[in-house]
Enzyme design. Sequence first.
Site, PDB file in Angstrom:
ATOM      1  N   SER A 143      -6.100  -7.189  -0.430  1.00  0.00           N
ATOM      2  CA  SER A 143      -5.794  -6.249   0.660  1.00  0.00           C
ATOM      3  C   SER A 143      -7.107  -5.580   1.043  1.00  0.00           C
ATOM      4  O   SER A 143      -8.083  -5.637   0.278  1.00  0.00           O
ATOM      5  CB  SER A 143      -4.809  -5.199   0.126  1.00  0.00           C
ATOM      6  OG  SER A 143      -4.676  -4.119   1.020  1.00  0.00           O
ATOM      7  N   TYR A 156      -2.010   0.753  -6.305  1.00  0.00           N
ATOM      8  CA  TYR A 156      -2.108  -0.444  -5.460  1.00  0.00           C
ATOM      9  C   TYR A 156      -3.564  -0.913  -5.374  1.00  0.00           C
ATOM     10  O   TYR A 156      -3.866  -2.090  -5.581  1.00  0.00           O
ATOM     11  CB  TYR A 156      -1.555  -0.093  -4.072  1.00  0.00           C
ATOM     12  CG  TYR A 156      -1.421  -1.258  -3.119  1.00  0.00           C
ATOM     13  CD1 TYR A 156      -0.425  -2.213  -3.286  1.00  0.00           C
ATOM     14  CD2 TYR A 156      -2.270  -1.386  -2.021  1.00  0.00           C
ATOM     15  CE1 TYR A 156      -0.285  -3.270  -2.392  1.00  0.00           C
ATOM     16  CE2 TYR A 156      -2.140  -2.427  -1.123  1.00  0.00           C
ATOM     17  CZ  TYR A 156      -1.145  -3.379  -1.307  1.00  0.00           C
ATOM     18  OH  TYR A 156      -1.012  -4.423  -0.430  1.00  0.00           O
TER      19      TYR A 156
END
Length: 304
Positions: A143, A156
Amino acid sequence: MQDVRGKTAFITGGASGIGLAMARAFGRAGMNVMLADIEPEPLAAAVAELEAMQVTAAGVPCDVSERASVVQAAAETVARFGKVHVLCNNAGVGAGGLVGEVKPADWDWILSVNLMGVVYGVDAFLPHLRAHGEGGAIINTASMAGMISAPGMEPYSATKFAVVAMSEGWAAQLAPEGISVSVLCPGFVKTRIDQSRRTRQTRFGGPEASGESVTGASFVASGIDPERVGARVLEALLAGERYIFTHPDMRGLVETRFAAILQGFDAAAASPALAGMEYTTPRGSWPKADRAFARALKVNGSQA
Ligand code: NAD
């Protein structure tokens, strides 16, 4: 990988969002696709959709946080298609929170799925990618949160930074074997990632229909179309790109982070505490890694 027609891709998290978009793009390019997902009904629907597009596709229920489940999925993929050429470790979930307040079960959940899921994928599939000697590709979905850390997204980001790090190291290790390793780093994409607690396993607290998301749901809802990401990944696979970005407007954030890191080196170089220090980092460890890294990147005219 320049010729993908007739080759087989295995995609985790393939029933939805980015994984399904990659499957569509790969299928349109003539690849066989094996989807793996923890959600059985969307998985069956995704396989049916691909078959309706005349794509040779199959699905296997799989929880990437369990090593045995990924090993089983690999065995089923080989049984169904004979060979696997492209491994997409894409399944992922979101969890975040204020510092000191993230639930221990959420840490366990996100590390198990986003980080260990990628490890299990590579451990289970690498022998199969090596076995046929036709070369292969591993595409790990990280990401932009693996490039920059946003406050409140640390669990995350921790997993996505880890995916970037593992991908860089594996790329250097596997380049001599003709297996490329890429890392996909999207910004916001319009998927169901903001509802990822829907799939949370019982041992991590069980599913929740709605709940705190990794990002504001509105950012995800106004993100780019996953089809763009699927098409970009196919381009990158064909071109052998190492870092796969989908949001060129986020470049400045990475530049700002790197500039801050380099400032830290400037401060160390000017540091009275380090003045007169006679130490050179031993050659033979990092420099060796650097050469492999350069080969993997195909920089300085070297070939992978
Ligand atoms: P999504 O929720 O639409 O798709 C994720 C898929 O993973 C779902 O089908 C889900 O059932 C599956 N999954 C969840 N846990 C699993 C498990 N334990 N085992 C197997 N499958 C599991 O979300 P998405 O945005 O398509 O997410 C795909 C990847 O993209 C994730 O790794 C995510 O972190 C990453 N990503 C998403 C965005 C975004 O804005 N959507 C941005 C950057 C990176």
